[in-house]
Design an enzyme around this catalytic site. Structure first.
Site, PDB file in Angstrom:
ATOM      1  N   SER A   1      38.427 -10.019  40.568  1.00 11.49           N
ATOM      2  CA  SER A   1      39.199 -10.168  39.335  1.00 11.49           C
ATOM      3  C   SER A   1      40.686  -9.951  39.618  1.00 11.49           C
ATOM      4  O   SER A   1      41.072  -8.945  40.201  1.00 11.49           O
ATOM      5  CB  SER A   1      38.777  -9.120  38.293  1.00 11.49           C
TER       6      SER A   1
ATOM      7  N   HIS B   1      35.646 -15.230  37.112  1.00 10.97           N
ATOM      8  CA  HIS B   1      35.031 -15.239  38.427  1.00 10.97           C
ATOM      9  C   HIS B   1      34.740 -16.688  38.812  1.00 10.97           C
ATOM     10  O   HIS B   1      33.970 -17.374  38.151  1.00 10.97           O
ATOM     11  CB  HIS B   1      33.727 -14.425  38.428  1.00 10.97           C
TER      12      HIS B   1
ATOM     13  N   ARG C   1      31.596 -14.412  44.181  1.00 12.06           N
ATOM     14  CA  ARG C   1      30.928 -13.114  44.336  1.00 12.06           C
ATOM     15  C   ARG C   1      29.756 -13.006  43.366  1.00 12.06           C
ATOM     16  O   ARG C   1      29.851 -13.414  42.212  1.00 12.06           O
ATOM     17  CB  ARG C   1      31.964 -12.034  44.049  1.00 12.06           C
ATOM     18  N   THR C   2      28.649 -12.468  43.858  1.00 15.49           N
ATOM     19  CA  THR C   2      27.531 -12.143  42.968  1.00 15.49           C
ATOM     20  C   THR C   2      27.503 -10.632  42.755  1.00 15.49           C
ATOM     21  O   THR C   2      27.571  -9.868  43.714  1.00 15.49           O
ATOM     22  CB  THR C   2      26.196 -12.616  43.572  1.00 15.49           C
ATOM     23  N   HIS C   3      27.433 -10.240  41.510  1.00 18.59           N
ATOM     24  CA  HIS C   3      27.401  -8.803  41.172  1.00 18.59           C
ATOM     25  C   HIS C   3      25.971  -8.323  40.980  1.00 18.59           C
ATOM     26  O   HIS C   3      25.104  -9.089  40.540  1.00 18.59           O
ATOM     27  CB  HIS C   3      28.189  -8.535  39.885  1.00 18.59           C
TER      28      HIS C   3
ATOM     29  N   GLU D   1      32.159   2.377  32.186  1.00 19.46           N
ATOM     30  CA  GLU D   1      31.685   3.756  32.144  1.00 19.46           C
ATOM     31  C   GLU D   1      31.973   4.399  30.788  1.00 19.46           C
ATOM     32  O   GLU D   1      32.870   3.992  30.053  1.00 19.46           O
ATOM     33  CB  GLU D   1      32.402   4.597  33.216  1.00 19.46           C
TER      34      GLU D   1
END
Ligand code: 8IG
Length: 270
Positions: free
Chosen positions: A34, A66, A87-89, A188
Site C-alpha cells: 500500500s 492492491h 501480494r496475497t494476504h 487492531e
C-alpha cells in the site's frame, strides 16, 4: 493440472515468467505494498508485464489499492528485477501457500535479494503518516507460518544488516523499527496496539512477517521498508479508514519512488 506442492508451483511460475520475458535469471524481487505502487516507473524499462492470473499460482487481489500484475524490468545498472504488484494476504483466506508464492517464485528465478514494502500503522507518535521506516525485526502474531514440516529456519538478522546499511547510505535519517504482523483484515483494537507496543513493536501490519519467513527459508536477503500510512488504533486522533490509508500512500508516492530507486541503484553497486 497444476501441482499443489508450493515449491513445485513456484518453479512452474518461474518457468512461465522465463518463457514470457526471455530472461533466465533475475537478481532482485520487489513486492509493492500500500502506498508504494507509484515507485515502479523509476526502476527501469519494462521487459514484460504479466497479469497475475496468467502466471501459475497467482490470482487477482480483491483489495482496492492492491495491484495485480508481475513485471520484469531491466535495471539501469544492469540485471533484472521482478516486481510483484500482486501480494496475497493471509486474510484473503487462501492459506499460507499463496502468501509465500511470490517470494518463492522470485527465489526460483534466481533472485538473491528481496525488497518488501508495505503500508502500516505506527505506534510511535513521532513516526506519523508519510514516514518511511526500515524494518529491523518482526513479531509474527498470525499464529501461522508459510513453512510446513520440520524446517528450522534461523531468523536472527532476518532483515539484512548489510542491506539496511545500504539503505541508510541513501538516506541516513531512515529510522528502523520492529514490525508486528496481525492476521487482519480488521485493524487492531487500541488494546491490541498497546499490547504490540509493550511487546516491542513499533509498526503494525498484515503482510510482511510471513513473507520474510518464506524468503529466509528460500535463502533470500531481505530488505523491509514500511510506509506509515496511519497512527495505529488508539494512537490516532480519528478512526482508521482505508481511504485515509490510500491517501497517505498517494501523498508519499513521489518521495518513496525516488527513495526506492536510489536504494536499488546503491544495492546494485555494492
Ligand atoms: I496501511 O493500522 C495499514 N495496514 N494491522 N494496522 C494493521 N495493518 C495496517 C494498518 C494498521 N495500516
Amino acid at each position: 493440472m497444476t501441482t499443489q506442492d508450493p515449491y513445485v508451483l513456484a518453479a512452474e511460475a518461474a518457468d512461465h515468467i522465463r518463457r514470457q520475458s526471455g530472461i533466465d535469471t533475475i537478481q532482485l524481487a520487489l513486492i509493492l505494498g500500500s502506498g508504494w505502487k507509484g515507485a515502479e516507473d523509476l526502476l527501469g524499462d519494462i521487459v514484460v508485464r504479466l497479469p497475475a492470473e496468467e502466471v501459475p499460482g497467482f490470482s487477482v487481489s480483491g483489495v482496492a489499492g492492491h495491484g495485480g500484475s508481475l513485471t520484469v524490468r531491466e535495471l539501469a545498472g544492469g540485471g533484472h528485477v521482478l516486481i510483484l504488484g500482486a501480494r496475497t494476504h493471509l486474510y484473503e483466506g487462501k492459506g499460507v501457500g499463496p502468501v509465500a508464492h511470490g517470494v518463492r517464485t522470485a527465489a526460483k528465478l534466481g533472485a538473491t535479494s528481496l525488497i518488501l514494502t508495505n503500508g502500516c500503522g505506527s505506534t510511535v507518535p513521532e513516526w506519523g503518516p508519510g514516514t518511511a521506516v526500515l524494518l529491523k525485526d518482526h513479531i509474527n502474531l498470525t499464529s501461522t507460518s508459510p513453512i510446513q514440516g520440520a524446517r528450522f529456519v534461523d531468523l536472527t538478522d532476518a532483515y539484512s544488516p548489510r542491506l539496511r546499511e545500504v539503505a541508510r547510505r541513501v538516506d541516513p535519517n531512515l529510522p528502523e523499527g520492529v514490525y508486528a504482523q496481525f492476521p487482519g483484515p480488521q485493524y487492531e483494537t487500541p488494546a491490541e496496539v498497546k499490547m504490540a507496543r509493550l511487546l516491542g513493536a513499533d509498526l503494525v501490519g498484515m503482510s510482511t512477517a510471513l513473507e520474510t519467513i518464506a524468503a529466509r527459508e528460500a535463502g533470500l536477503e531481505v530488505l523491509g521498508i514500511s510506509l506509515v500510512t496511519n497512527q495505529a488504533a488508539g494512537f490516532a486522533p480519528a478512526p482508521l479508514s482505508h481511504e485515509d490509508v490510500l491517501q497517505a500512500g498517494a501523498d508519499a508516492g513521489p518521495r518513496l519512488a525516488s527513495l526506492l530507486a536510489s536504494i536499488i541503484t546503491e544495492m546494485s553497486q555494492s
